[in-house]
Design a protein around this motif. Structure first.
Motif, mmCIF file in Angstrom:
data_model
loop_
_atom_site.group_PDB
_atom_site.id
_atom_site.type_symbol
_atom_site.label_atom_id
_atom_site.label_comp_id
_atom_site.label_asym_id
_atom_site.label_seq_id
_atom_site.Cartn_x
_atom_site.Cartn_y
_atom_site.Cartn_z
ATOM 1 N N HIS A 45 -1.495 -1.000 -13.035
ATOM 2 C CA HIS A 45 -2.194 0.273 -13.291
ATOM 3 C C HIS A 45 -2.119 1.110 -12.023
ATOM 4 C CE1 HIS A 45 -3.800 -1.974 -16.669
ATOM 5 N NE2 HIS A 45 -4.240 -2.886 -15.816
ATOM 6 N N GLN A 51 0.198 7.298 -15.643
ATOM 7 C CA GLN A 51 0.477 5.932 -16.086
ATOM 8 C C GLN A 51 1.933 5.796 -16.528
ATOM 9 O OE1 GLN A 51 -1.646 3.219 -15.570
ATOM 10 N NE2 GLN A 51 -2.469 4.906 -14.348
ATOM 11 N N PRO A 85 -7.634 -0.695 -11.327
ATOM 12 C CA PRO A 85 -6.508 -0.067 -10.630
ATOM 13 C C PRO A 85 -5.809 -1.069 -9.711
ATOM 14 C CG PRO A 85 -8.563 1.162 -10.280
ATOM 15 C CD PRO A 85 -8.924 -0.088 -10.998
#
Ligand code: ATP
Length: 217
Positions: A45, A51, A85
């Motif tokens: 991520h 993304q 993340p």
């Protein structure tokens, strides 16, 4: 005689998809700097950009196919095993915990280094790894003031300083870089053009089998 552990190079990226530019970079550094290995680390991520198009699992699978049979290049899947993340700092901490005092080189293009100060807790990264900056021969890129002074503070031109310490220095390696990007390959695919020879055939076969990147708007 002092016995030293060979360094490991760490190349993070989205690899959406992996291509020959990434692979040549990894191989050049593995051979030139006599590394134990270069580890490709797909970001699950990515916190600093939009993304990726392909899922983390497929990007990992493409990277594994790309390095099949290649000496010195490995794929590290740890960012896929972590939720949230994919911060490079967490990755470096976990690799450091496994590698003890071994020198680690975080590989970064000059373009990425130029805005490294936007990364999560960026000033801590160098406590866990050296920074190996790769620069295309003869090319100079703009850099923020804060990164320029950080570079001046930490830079060495003596590779021995990296080989004999686990972390803490910045070294610039000028290498011939292939002008290939994942963006270019995705662009060719969406226009039904053939990106062969820009990436390994095995990766292209997987892309075609899964119809990846063909309907990006
Ligand atoms: P995109 O086009 O989607 O931005 P990319 O081709 O730049 O992707 P990344 O996965 O973002 O690929 O790159 C991972 C790392 O590899 C980065 O450090 C980047 O600077 C480096 N890299 C990308 N393309 C090349 C290339 N052609 N030669 C050398 N290094 C490259």
């Amino acid at each position: 005689m002092q016995i030293r552990t060979q360094a490991i190079g760490l190349l993070g990226g989205t690899f959406d998809p992996i291509h020959n530019g990434h692979l040549r970079l990894a191989m050049e550094l593995y051979e030139r700097l006599e590394l134990a290995a270069v580890h490709l680390i797909p970001s699950a991520h990515p916190p600093h950009r939009g993304q990726p198009i392909a899922s983390a699992e497929l990007r990992l699978e493409m990277a594994q196919l790309a390095i099949d049979g290649l000496t010195g290049i490995k794929v590290d899947n740890r960012e896929l095993l972590r939720p949230g993340p994919s911060y490079m700092l967490d990755t470096l901490r976990s690799i450091r915990a496994e590698e003890g005092e071994r020198p680690l080189y975080m590989i970064l293009g000059m373009d990425a280094f130029g805005h490294l100060n936007s990364w999560y807790e960026w000033e801590q990264l160098i406590n866990y790894a050296h920074i190996l900056l790769v620069q295309r021969t003869g090319k100079r890129l703009p850099m923020t003031k804060i990164m320029r002074s950080f570079l001046e503070l930490k830079r060495t031109t003596n590779i021995e300083e990296l080989r004999s310490n686990p972390a803490g220095k910045i070294y610039i390696e000028e290498i011939p870089i292939l002008t290939i990007s994942s963006t270019q390959i995705r662009g060719l695919l969406v226009n039904r053009r053939n990106p062969r020879y820009l990436l390994p055939d095995s990766v292209l076969e997987l892309i075609q089998a899964r119809n990846l990147y063909q309907n990006i708007t």
